[in-house]
Design an enzyme around this catalytic site. Structure first.
Site, mmCIF file in Angstrom:
data_model
loop_
_atom_site.group_PDB
_atom_site.id
_atom_site.type_symbol
_atom_site.label_atom_id
_atom_site.label_comp_id
_atom_site.label_asym_id
_atom_site.label_seq_id
_atom_site.Cartn_x
_atom_site.Cartn_y
_atom_site.Cartn_z
ATOM 1 N N GLY A 27 0.719 -0.979 0.158
ATOM 2 C CA GLY A 27 0.602 0.166 -0.078
ATOM 3 C C GLY A 27 0.858 1.117 -0.092
ATOM 4 O O GLY A 27 0.738 2.505 0.382
ATOM 5 N N ARG A 84 -15.407 -16.582 -7.732
ATOM 6 C CA ARG A 84 -14.566 -14.706 -7.660
ATOM 7 C C ARG A 84 -16.434 -13.760 -7.675
ATOM 8 O O ARG A 84 -16.347 -12.828 -7.098
ATOM 9 C CB ARG A 84 -14.810 -14.683 -8.874
ATOM 10 C CG ARG A 84 -12.987 -15.577 -9.681
ATOM 11 C CD ARG A 84 -12.755 -14.952 -11.134
ATOM 12 N NE ARG A 84 -12.422 -13.931 -11.351
ATOM 13 C CZ ARG A 84 -12.357 -13.165 -12.589
ATOM 14 N NH1 ARG A 84 -12.279 -14.243 -13.733
ATOM 15 N NH2 ARG A 84 -11.669 -12.278 -12.519
ATOM 16 N N ARG A 110 -5.437 -8.570 -8.161
ATOM 17 C CA ARG A 110 -6.989 -9.813 -8.974
ATOM 18 C C ARG A 110 -7.469 -8.945 -9.829
ATOM 19 O O ARG A 110 -7.983 -7.952 -10.292
ATOM 20 C CB ARG A 110 -7.611 -9.881 -8.133
ATOM 21 C CG ARG A 110 -7.166 -10.486 -6.190
ATOM 22 C CD ARG A 110 -8.676 -11.833 -6.209
ATOM 23 N NE ARG A 110 -9.454 -11.840 -6.691
ATOM 24 C CZ ARG A 110 -9.284 -13.001 -6.817
ATOM 25 N NH1 ARG A 110 -8.434 -14.014 -6.402
ATOM 26 N NH2 ARG A 110 -10.274 -13.821 -7.540
ATOM 27 N N LEU A 112 -10.083 -8.088 -12.218
ATOM 28 C CA LEU A 112 -12.220 -8.199 -12.142
ATOM 29 C C LEU A 112 -12.534 -8.691 -13.253
ATOM 30 O O LEU A 112 -12.598 -8.406 -14.151
ATOM 31 C CB LEU A 112 -12.291 -6.385 -11.598
ATOM 32 C CG LEU A 112 -11.652 -6.062 -10.505
ATOM 33 C CD1 LEU A 112 -11.642 -4.240 -10.575
ATOM 34 C CD2 LEU A 112 -12.454 -6.404 -9.191
ATOM 35 N N ASN A 126 -7.107 2.599 -12.647
ATOM 36 C CA ASN A 126 -6.284 1.844 -12.001
ATOM 37 C C ASN A 126 -4.842 2.005 -12.445
ATOM 38 O O ASN A 126 -4.255 2.747 -14.130
ATOM 39 C CB ASN A 126 -6.208 0.691 -12.528
ATOM 40 C CG ASN A 126 -5.132 -0.691 -12.212
ATOM 41 O OD1 ASN A 126 -4.569 -1.315 -11.389
ATOM 42 N ND2 ASN A 126 -4.513 -1.103 -13.721
ATOM 43 N N HIS A 128 -0.981 1.111 -13.355
ATOM 44 C CA HIS A 128 -0.093 -0.199 -13.939
ATOM 45 C C HIS A 128 1.231 -0.167 -13.886
ATOM 46 O O HIS A 128 1.945 1.430 -14.913
ATOM 47 C CB HIS A 128 -0.616 -0.298 -15.022
ATOM 48 C CG HIS A 128 -0.215 -1.816 -16.255
ATOM 49 N ND1 HIS A 128 -0.481 -3.240 -14.570
ATOM 50 C CD2 HIS A 128 0.741 -1.896 -16.535
ATOM 51 C CE1 HIS A 128 0.596 -4.288 -15.446
ATOM 52 N NE2 HIS A 128 1.113 -3.692 -16.752
ATOM 53 N N ASP A 160 -11.276 -1.283 -19.052
ATOM 54 C CA ASP A 160 -12.569 -2.234 -18.853
ATOM 55 C C ASP A 160 -12.350 -3.514 -18.702
ATOM 56 O O ASP A 160 -11.879 -4.071 -17.536
ATOM 57 C CB ASP A 160 -12.940 -1.431 -20.904
ATOM 58 C CG ASP A 160 -11.050 -2.554 -21.079
ATOM 59 O OD1 ASP A 160 -10.646 -3.164 -20.669
ATOM 60 O OD2 ASP A 160 -10.694 -2.077 -22.314
ATOM 61 N N VAL A 163 -7.244 -7.574 -19.942
ATOM 62 C CA VAL A 163 -6.897 -6.637 -18.646
ATOM 63 C C VAL A 163 -5.868 -5.514 -19.534
ATOM 64 O O VAL A 163 -5.084 -5.984 -20.291
ATOM 65 C CB VAL A 163 -6.047 -8.351 -18.335
ATOM 66 C CG1 VAL A 163 -5.238 -8.825 -17.618
ATOM 67 C CG2 VAL A 163 -7.156 -9.234 -17.903
ATOM 68 N N ASP A 164 -5.930 -4.573 -18.503
ATOM 69 C CA ASP A 164 -5.072 -3.664 -18.393
ATOM 70 C C ASP A 164 -5.109 -3.157 -20.288
ATOM 71 O O ASP A 164 -4.363 -2.612 -20.578
ATOM 72 C CB ASP A 164 -3.486 -3.631 -18.189
ATOM 73 C CG ASP A 164 -3.572 -4.553 -16.702
ATOM 74 O OD1 ASP A 164 -4.028 -3.920 -15.862
ATOM 75 O OD2 ASP A 164 -2.139 -5.280 -16.385
#
Ligand code: GAR
Length: 209
Positions: A27, A84, A110, A112, A126, A128, A160, A163-164
């Site tokens: 964190g 999930r 994780r 989503l 996010n 990345h 979206d 993945v990324d």
């Protein structure tokens, strides 16, 4: 791809957007955001911290800043897709109960599901640790080093269904140095992330849609 992005309302210093930060680990990005919100007049305010990992070091920042911080680990279910779904429903319900307006992923490890994404799309952001579309997924630094890249960086993007793959909002470059290891590179990229994410959130949250 999929549903349209629905942006949050415009936040202001008087009425900041209510943010939830989702983490999985130490964190450090969350801490940078909380420090930024505390020392600046910000159009966003963290009201909830959620970790999928009960042992995430970042949960303690909640206590330090008097912000509710909860662990929501994966429930025990043999059926992985059911597991999930139930996990994300628990997270979604908590976000709704806390009147959250923007979900900020900060080291949340994780992926989503499209069901969860469709409920928050445009209000789910996010960071990345690579210059997307390069090196998506959980091992961006390892992949950049293995590729012999000379430049990497970080990307702030809307989430979206992929993945990324969501709309890119901002990127900043970081040079890869001779002798870099995953750890050294990660540390330098995080430094940049800690400046970039709060600054971009200020702009994103204060924009008219
Ligand atoms: C950050 O570098 C973030 O970009 C990365 O995890 C780190 C979290 O560090 N996120 C991902 O790799 C997401 N795929 P922190 O827990 O110290 O903030």
């Amino acid at each position: 791809m999929g549903e349209p992005y629905i942006r949050p309302r415009k936040g202001s210093i008087e009425k900041p957007l209510r943010i939830a930060v989702l983490i999985s680990g130490s964190g450090s990005g969350l801490l940078a955001l909380l420090n930024h919100q505390q020392s600046n007049k910000s159009p966003h305010s963290t009201k909830l911290i959620i970790s999928d990992n009960e042992n995430a070091g970042g949960l303690r920042h909640g206590e330090d800043f008097a912000i509710p911080a909860v662990a929501i680990p994966l429930p025990d279910f043999a059926d992985k897709s059911q597991q999930r779904k139930i996990h994300e429903n628990l997270i979604h319900d908590m976000l709704i109960d806390s009147n959250i307006e923007l979900v900020v992923l900060s080291g949340y490890m994780r992926i989503l599901t499209s069901t969860f994404v469709s409920k928050w799309k445009g209000r789910l952001i996010n960071i990345h640790p690579s210059l997307l579309p390069k090196y998506p997924g959980a091992h961006a630094h390892r992949d950049a080093l293995a590729d012999g890249a000379k430049i990497t960086g970080c990307t702030v993007h809307l989430v979206d269904e992929g993945v990324d793959t969501g709309e890119i909002i901002a990127q900043e470059e970081v040079e890869i140095l001779n002798g870099d290891t995953i750890e050294k590179l990660q540390e330098r990229v995080k430094k940049i992330e800690h400046e970039l994410y709060p600054k971009i959130l200020d702009i994103f949250c204060s924009q008219n849609v």
